[in-house]
Design a protein around this motif. Structure first.
Motif, PDB file in Angstrom:
ATOM      1  N   ARG A  56       0.832  -1.209   0.000  1.00 16.42           N
ATOM      2  CA  ARG A  56       0.000   0.000   0.000  1.00 16.42           C
ATOM      3  C   ARG A  56       0.864   1.255   0.000  1.00 16.42           C
ATOM      4  O   ARG A  56       0.521   2.253  -0.627  1.00 16.42           O
ATOM      5  CB  ARG A  56      -0.944  -0.021   1.209  1.00 16.42           C
ATOM      6  N   LEU A  59       2.055   2.197  -3.408  1.00 18.92           N
ATOM      7  CA  LEU A  59       1.013   2.859  -4.198  1.00 18.92           C
ATOM      8  C   LEU A  59       0.568   4.191  -3.600  1.00 18.92           C
ATOM      9  O   LEU A  59      -0.291   4.868  -4.157  1.00 18.92           O
ATOM     10  CB  LEU A  59      -0.203   1.938  -4.314  1.00 18.92           C
ATOM     11  N   LEU A  61      -0.965   4.562  -0.626  1.00 23.63           N
ATOM     12  CA  LEU A  61      -2.265   4.437   0.028  1.00 23.63           C
ATOM     13  C   LEU A  61      -2.192   4.540   1.547  1.00 23.63           C
ATOM     14  O   LEU A  61      -3.215   4.512   2.217  1.00 23.63           O
ATOM     15  CB  LEU A  61      -2.914   3.098  -0.344  1.00 23.63           C
ATOM     16  N   THR A  62      -0.984   4.636   2.095  1.00 16.57           N
ATOM     17  CA  THR A  62      -0.892   4.768   3.550  1.00 16.57           C
ATOM     18  C   THR A  62      -0.924   6.245   3.896  1.00 16.57           C
ATOM     19  O   THR A  62      -1.129   7.090   3.039  1.00 16.57           O
ATOM     20  CB  THR A  62       0.436   4.178   4.050  1.00 16.57           C
ATOM     21  N   ARG A  64       1.405   9.185   6.092  1.00 20.11           N
ATOM     22  CA  ARG A  64       2.703   9.793   5.816  1.00 20.11           C
ATOM     23  C   ARG A  64       3.750   8.730   5.457  1.00 20.11           C
ATOM     24  O   ARG A  64       3.764   7.643   6.021  1.00 20.11           O
ATOM     25  CB  ARG A  64       3.145  10.522   7.090  1.00 20.11           C
ATOM     26  N   PRO A  80       0.911  11.143  -6.530  1.00 15.70           N
ATOM     27  CA  PRO A  80      -0.372  10.620  -6.043  1.00 15.70           C
ATOM     28  C   PRO A  80      -0.616   9.221  -6.604  1.00 15.70           C
ATOM     29  O   PRO A  80      -0.060   8.873  -7.655  1.00 15.70           O
ATOM     30  CB  PRO A  80      -1.387  11.617  -6.586  1.00 15.70           C
ATOM     31  N   PRO A  81      -1.434   8.409  -5.923  1.00 12.35           N
ATOM     32  CA  PRO A  81      -1.623   7.000  -6.306  1.00 12.35           C
ATOM     33  C   PRO A  81      -1.954   6.789  -7.778  1.00 12.35           C
ATOM     34  O   PRO A  81      -1.406   5.861  -8.404  1.00 12.35           O
ATOM     35  CB  PRO A  81      -2.785   6.549  -5.422  1.00 12.35           C
ATOM     36  N   HIS A  82      -2.831   7.626  -8.345  1.00 11.44           N
ATOM     37  CA  HIS A  82      -3.229   7.328  -9.718  1.00 11.44           C
ATOM     38  C   HIS A  82      -2.077   7.529 -10.690  1.00 11.44           C
ATOM     39  O   HIS A  82      -1.994   6.859 -11.714  1.00 11.44           O
ATOM     40  CB  HIS A  82      -4.461   8.143 -10.117  1.00 11.44           C
ATOM     41  N   ALA A  85       0.013   4.350 -10.469  1.00 10.42           N
ATOM     42  CA  ALA A  85      -0.616   3.255 -11.210  1.00 10.42           C
ATOM     43  C   ALA A  85      -0.389   3.427 -12.709  1.00 10.42           C
ATOM     44  O   ALA A  85      -0.147   2.458 -13.434  1.00 10.42           O
ATOM     45  CB  ALA A  85      -2.108   3.224 -10.900  1.00 10.42           C
ATOM     46  N   TYR A  91      -2.496  -3.581  -9.186  1.00  9.15           N
ATOM     47  CA  TYR A  91      -2.612  -3.945  -7.775  1.00  9.15           C
ATOM     48  C   TYR A  91      -3.804  -4.856  -7.569  1.00  9.15           C
ATOM     49  O   TYR A  91      -4.915  -4.559  -7.986  1.00  9.15           O
ATOM     50  CB  TYR A  91      -2.759  -2.653  -6.959  1.00  9.15           C
ATOM     51  N   PRO A  93      -5.595  -6.192  -4.443  1.00  9.92           N
ATOM     52  CA  PRO A  93      -5.548  -6.030  -2.986  1.00  9.92           C
ATOM     53  C   PRO A  93      -5.985  -7.275  -2.236  1.00  9.92           C
ATOM     54  O   PRO A  93      -6.676  -8.140  -2.789  1.00  9.92           O
ATOM     55  CB  PRO A  93      -6.515  -4.873  -2.736  1.00  9.92           C
TER      56      PRO A  93
END
Lengths: 241, 323, 404, 295
Positions: A56, A59, A61-62, A64, A80-82, A85, A91, A93
């Protein structure tokens, strides 16, 4: 093809001194590991060791994070995540992440293509005939196995070259687990790079080229496949199996 | 929790009380009394939001119900002052029990909506009820006297009586949250499922908290009647339910004295800005709302706590989410 | 009641003891315009009333009378507790001597208590509760421009007399709406008309179509709108849409101001019948006032309530200048009642013992767009109700100041 | 046999049709509120303010710039959406992770500021806005006189509602939206730009409110207060329908408009309290609303 890579390993993902938090709690305490192109690497460890969090964190997603995550030569920790990706990371999950408000086919088609070379929908339906049959069903009405297949299938369509697979064998019937193993072997042959988090050692061991044992949010040790037989004792101590 | 600043220790109580006692010498007493009444109202609301995690969006009903009952008792039945106050607060508590029984099983925003719905119904009841005087309200309510001895028609005298009532209300709240009962409430706020699994009857605790909060809100409303000598529909309007959220948030959710400070700021702004900025009052209050949510989520008391913690270097925790 | 007023008198006496007799307290006459500056009544009173009060002071030329006059203003937000606190603060701290305008019944009644207790003066122009000259009357208050009884009576009587003898009421389910309805109904019945039905709608309301449909079906000749502000505007707008007027029914607004008509536009408002105490396009003085008002108030035309503030402040200042005293409110009010009023906008008039200012009222009909010659040209005069018939008879109000 | 509770069936029919008109407004406003809640986790108290802005922009367009009603119908929702997006970018985006309460309070503050500014600029008396030419007059349905404009409101809002439903339920963009509503983090990890989706949804939601505002301008008082009178009722509609449910919002909006029509004949005083009575009953029986799932 795979042979060539074996001779000159090209680094695809390098994680250096990765720290990550969920709110106030400090979960990763400096993860360091490398995944080479075309390799299948497995993260082993007990529950709560920080394997899922590592994925995570890669990607974004956590909470800090600090440290560095080099993806194909580029540091992505600030993205940023997107955007991560879109660099070619697929991913799958742990909780599968099938959307109940989307039909099976919508789930499959949801993910945008990130690169050319992904599988076509026809190829995917050929690989998972069940999904074709149930393509109009609500995503979460599928059986556990079907959901797992769907979760796998949808990242194959996008053209992602690095697959992050989290506990894909969990809770599935042995037949299906076996089938998933085949799929992964197949993907490896096709040149995909795979990071595998597994509880099921028997499932991961034959697939992984290398393994990292994670403990307390950092890598405790690295094991090459060829050293596996000699290090089983050590591994047992770590995993408590 | 976040009660390090303004923790109720003796020195601070004495200082605060001295400050409160001095108010009539600094400003006109009615403003001070308004702040005290709304302050108690906000503190009672905070008992629910800050300590039990329940957002009631119909709290104005308790303020208004008590106001009507007290006003009616004083004016029509000509009861003495103290019994009238008690009657008002009691009526609010009773209504709180009814609301509570209906709403308590709902969570989060649904709880807020049920309380809003019930409050709107009560608004309708008060609008139609013959004794409330419609939107003109019950006007010209006599203040009466205390034990037939102390005449309350003088504002300064009344101020000290109101102060005493409000201090009593705060003392009740303070006792409640520092009792085992209060500990259970806080635990419910943190993790309801766990409290249930420990064998507590969560619904009963919540209901008790709700009734207590309603009763104290009622005490505030009843006292307000003494101050203004009227009870009107404005007190039961949902705008007041919204205002009390602002006061609590501004002062500091989950702090003992914070809502009182928040009420002070809002009331003083509303009264003091009224003849200075005219139609800008709403805009200013709106901006305060926005700033509160975006920047000062801890509220006045919470921010002061934080400041004190930093100054004293007690970085136990709690700095991470800000930075 | 007796006890309350005697306490008030005592407090008043104490207050006036502290100051020297027959002089202007602290040297300045302070006038506080207390009204709604941002809510539903801001259009009929609001900033325009503040302007009118200041204009009255300016025109009075206080320095010529040896007076120093200040105008302060506040927004009571239609909340009685805020209105009441402001009044107390004004009187106690800021030394305000007179409070004027005060729309919203509940605020009027709340401020009324404060003003009596402190023995100052309140002159209501923007508000309409007839209780102020009835059961709630005090020696410290005057009701200037209109009240619900007068509007109901004027509209009801004049409309019945011109053939509108069957009524249907659309009433705001609030005390003022009910008072309007009750008083109009009484007058309609007294003059030989009949009431075919009534609907009490929630306040504030947005959709009136359903009620209008019922009113339409009743076949009443007149639909009486016993509501105010936004409710009236919405009802009239929707009535136009449903072709109520084209269908031969008339709308009678029982509490409508020119600001409402301006907000509606003539297309929607045409044919509406209403009563006002003052209209800008009636005399040259009025037109001059309106011209200055419109220029200063973003094109809005002065309402009767705003003109009433001007008129009230003028009379108050005249009285204070003659008395050379402003501290004793009851005394000032008594003097105001004793002196006939005379100002550029309302002309000559009187103030009755119950505090009711007496002047004629006018029944208007809103013009068709084709009849209007320019902005603000909204009304044509249908009837004038002479001053002596316009307001509730002194003995009917139940004001304790009036000795039977 | 032509009477129900002593009221002629014909009158009742008329009321039901009018109820449908009101229901159309509720539906349009509650869809926006509902999708915003689903995606942003924010109870958008500022929704009424955007509805008011819509009506005002239509008036300003006509009065200052000579933009006709029909152009306003297209331009105003876009303009309102842009304003909404600006608000989302500058203010809302910082609080998504917090409790519902903060979103409610923040948007409440925003509503106060917007309303306050309009009050300051335009006063509260309201602005004249006539029914556009071509929609004046009405149809005689036999049992009632239905103004053309009301009929148009039903048609326009149902079209918009169905259009919104179609976009969200049947298109690819809609599948993104649904996915992002259900699990925003994961959806973003799949490569979908969720922050932009969130922004668009807020724009779409308030744009719908703006559209409703334009539709309302000819029949309601165009005043800064028009939104705050509406918002509490629309709120109730969303709660009754089930937060975040689009179909629920449309169905509940229409239904409530119709249900409300009945007390308007039988006991008009209670008609505006009716919605809260229904809300209380629904929440007691079905805590997540008629069409919702408890989250």
């Amino acid at each position: 093809m795979s042979r060539r890579i074996e001779h000159t390993p090209v680094e695809y993902l390098r994680v250096t001194d990765l720290h990550a938090f969920y709110g106030e709690s400090h979960v990763l305490h400096g993860m360091d590991f490398v995944v080479n192109q075309g390799e299948c690497v497995s993260l082993l460890g007990r529950n709560g060791a920080g394997r899922t969090t590592t994925m995570r964190a890669i990607l974004g997603l956590t909470g800090r994070r600090s440290g560095s995550i080099m993806l194909d030569g580029k540091d992505v920790i600030r993205l940023p995540p997107h955007r991560i990706a879109r660099l070619g990371v697929g991913y799958c999950p742990e909780e599968r992440g099938i959307y109940s408000s989307l039909s099976c086919e919508e789930n499959l088609l949801l993910l945008p293509k990130v690169a050319s070379g992904g599988m076509s929908v026809e190829e995917i339906y050929a690989m998972f005939p069940n999904l074709k049959e149930r393509r109009h069903s609500q995503g979460t009405r599928l059986s556990g196995g079907e959901q797992q297949m769907l979760a796998m299938a949808r990242i194959l369509r996008t053209g992602a070259r690095l697959l992050l697979l989290d506990e894909i064998s969990e809770g599935l019937a042995p037949v299906i687990v076996e089938k998933l193993g085949e799929i992964i072997r197949d993907l490896k042959a096709k040149g995909y790079t795979i990071l595998l988090v597994e509880q099921n050692f028997r499932f991961a061991a034959p697939l992984a080229d290398r393994m990292y044992v994670v403990e307390h949010g950092r890598v405790a040790t690295e094991i090459e496949r060829r050293d596996l037989p000699s290090k089983m004792g050590l591994l047992r101590d770590y995993l408590g199996v | 929790m976040t009660e390090t600043f303004l923790t109720i220790n003796r020195v601070r109580i004495v200082v605060l009380l001295a400050l409160a006692m001095a108010v009539p010498f600094v400003t006109y007493p009615v403003l001070g009394m308004t702040v005290l009444c709304f302050g108690l109202f906000a503190c009672s609301f905070n008992l629910l939001l800050g300590y039990t995690g329940l957002l009631s969006f119909g709290h104005a009903t308790f303020l208004g119900t008590a106001a009507y009952v007290t006003a009616h008792a004083l004016k029509a039945w000509e009861l003495p002052t103290l019994p009238s106050l008690a009657l008002g607060a009691g009526a609010a508590a009773l209504l709180g029990a009814v609301f509570g029984l209906i709403a308590i099983r709902r969570h989060g925003i649904y709880f807020a909506m049920v309380t809003l719905a019930l409050a709107q119904m009560m608004f309708f009841v008060f609008l139609k009820a013959p004794f409330t005087g419609g939107e003109d309200g019950l006007q010209g309510v006599p203040r009466g006297s205390l034990f037939g001895l102390i005449d309350l028609s003088d504002d300064t005298t009344l101020y000290y009586v109101v102060l005493a009532i409000v201090v009593f209300g705060l003392w009740v709240i303070h006792r409640a949250i520092h009792s085992p009962f209060g500990e259970v409430l806080k635990a419910i706020r943190e993790n309801e499922a766990r409290v249930t699994s420990l064998g507590y009857d969560v619904a009963r605790y919540k209901l008790l908290a709700f009734v207590l909060s309603a009763g104290l809100a009622g005490l505030a409303g009843a006292t307000k009647v003494l101050v203004f000598k009227f009870a009107t529909l404005a007190d039961v309007h949902w705008h007041v339910s919204g205002e009390v959220v602002l006061m609590t948030l501004l002062g500091g959710v989950g702090t003992v004295i914070g809502p009182m400070l928040g009420a002070g700021v809002v009331v003083v702004l509303q009264n003091e800005l009224a003849d200075k900025v005219g139609s800008f009052v709403t805009i200013i209050i709106g901006v305060i709302f926005i700033l509160c949510v975006l920047i000062f989520r801890r509220g006045i008391a919470g921010e002061l706590n934080e400041l004190r913690r930093r100054v004293l270097g007690d970085a136990r925790s709690g700095s991470a989410d800000g930075g | 009641m007796l006890k309350g007023s005697s306490i008030g008198l005592c407090v008043g006496a104490l207050l006036s003891l502290g100051t020297a007799h027959a002089e202007i307290t602290d040297g300045v006459v302070r006038i506080g315009v207390l009204n709604d500056q941002s809510g539903i009544y801001a259009g009929l009173s609001g900033p325009g009333s503040i302007w009118a009060a200041k204009k009255a002071v300016e025109d009075f030329q206080p320095e010529k009378h040896g007076l120093k006059v200040e105008v302060v203003a506040a927004d009571h937000q239609n909340k009685p507790d805020i209105g009441s606190s402001i009044a107390r603060k004004w009187i106690d701290v800021d030394k305000v001597d007179m409070i004027v305008d005060v729309p919203t019944s509940s605020v009027i009644l709340a401020v009324n208590q404060v003003v009596q207790e402190k023995n100052k003066v309140m002159i209501v122009s923007g508000g309409g509760t007839a209780d102020l000259t009835g059961t709630a009357c005090t020696p410290n208050s005057i009701h200037w421009t209109y009240d619900t009884w007068a509007l109901a009576n004027a509209t009801g009587k004049a409309v019945v007399k011109t053939g509108g003898d069957s009524w249907y009421f659309l009433t705001a389910d609030y005390a003022f709406g009910q008072a309007l309805e009750r008083d109009t109904e009484a007058v309609v019945l007294k003059n030989g008309g009949k009431v075919l039905g009534k609907i009490r709608h929630p306040f504030p309301g947005t959709d009136f179509s359903s009620f209008l449909l019922q009113a339409q079906a009743s076949k009443a000749k007149v639909i009486g709108l016993a509501n105010a502000g936004g409710d009236t505007i919405n009802a009239i707008k929707q009535a136009a849409e449903f072709g109520i007027t084209q269908g031969g029914q008339n709308l009678a607004g029982l509490l409508v101001f020119i600001s409402d008509v301006q907000a509606l536009g003539l297309n929607a408002a045409q044919g509406l019948i209403l009563t006002e105490a003052w209209y800008w396009d009636m005399t040259d003085e009025n037109r001059k006032f309106a011209q200055a008002f419109t220029a200063a108030n973003r094109g809005a035309f002065p309402t009767s309530a705003q003109a009433g503030v001007y008129s009230a402040v003028t009379h108050y200042l005249k009285t204070v200048a003659t008395l050379k005293e402003d501290g004793d409110g009851a005394k000032v009010v008594a003097a105001m009642k004793a002196t006939p009023t005379d100002d550029p906008l309302f002309g000559k008039g009187t103030i009755r013992a119950d505090g009711r200012k007496i002047h004629p009222l006018y029944l208007f009909e809103v013009k068709k767009p084709s009849e209007s010659k320019g902005p603000g040209d909204f009304y044509k005069l249908r009837a004038t109700i002479p001053a002596e018939e316009a307001f509730r008879p002194l003995e009917d109000g139940g004001c304790p100041l009036v000795k039977k | 046999m032509t009477e129900i509770f002593g009221f002629p069936i014909q009158a009742l029919m008329g009321q039901l049709v009018l109820g449908l008109v009101n229901g159309s407004f509720y539906a349009m406003l509650s869809i926006g509120l509902s999708v915003i809640f689903g995606m942003l986790n924010i109870i958008n108290f500022a929704h009424g303010a955007f509805y008011m802005i819509g009506a005002f922009l239509a008036w300003m367009g006509l009065y200052y710039w000579g933009i006709s009603y029909w152009w306003s119908l297209i331009l105003v929702p876009l303009a309102v959406a842009l304003i909404g997006i600006a608000v989302e970018r500058t203010l809302l985006q910082w609080i998504y992770k917090l409790d519902h309460l903060y979103g409610l309070l923040l948007t409440f503050g925003i509503a106060l500021v917007i309303e306050g500014m309009f009050r300051h600029w335009f006063g509260v008396a309201g602005q004249p806005f006539d029914v556009p030419e071509g929609l004046t007059g009405g149809f005689n349905l036999g049992f009632m006189f239905l103004p053309k404009y009301r009929a148009w409101v039903i048609v326009a809002s149902l079209t918009v509602c169905v259009g919104t439903w179609f976009i969200i339920e049947k298109t690819r963009l809609g599948s993104y939206l649904r996915a992002a509503t259900e699990n925003p983090k994961l959806t973003q990890a799949f490569g979908i730009n969720v922050p932009i989706m969130v922004m668009l949804i807020y724009g779409l939601g308030v744009g719908l409110a703006g559209f409703a505002g334009v539709l309302a301008a000819p029949v309601l008082q165009v005043s800064p207060l028009m939104g705050s009178n509406m918002i509490i009722v629309v709120f109730a509609v969303v709660v009754i329908g089930g937060m975040g449910s689009i179909v629920g919002s449309i169905a509940t909006g229409l239904m409530l408009g119709i249900v409300e029509a009945i007390p308007k004949v039988l006991y008009p005083e209670i008609s505006s309290t009716m919605v809260f009575i229904i809300m209380a009953i629904v929440l007691l029986l079905r805590p997540a609303g008629l069409f919702g799932k408890e989250r």
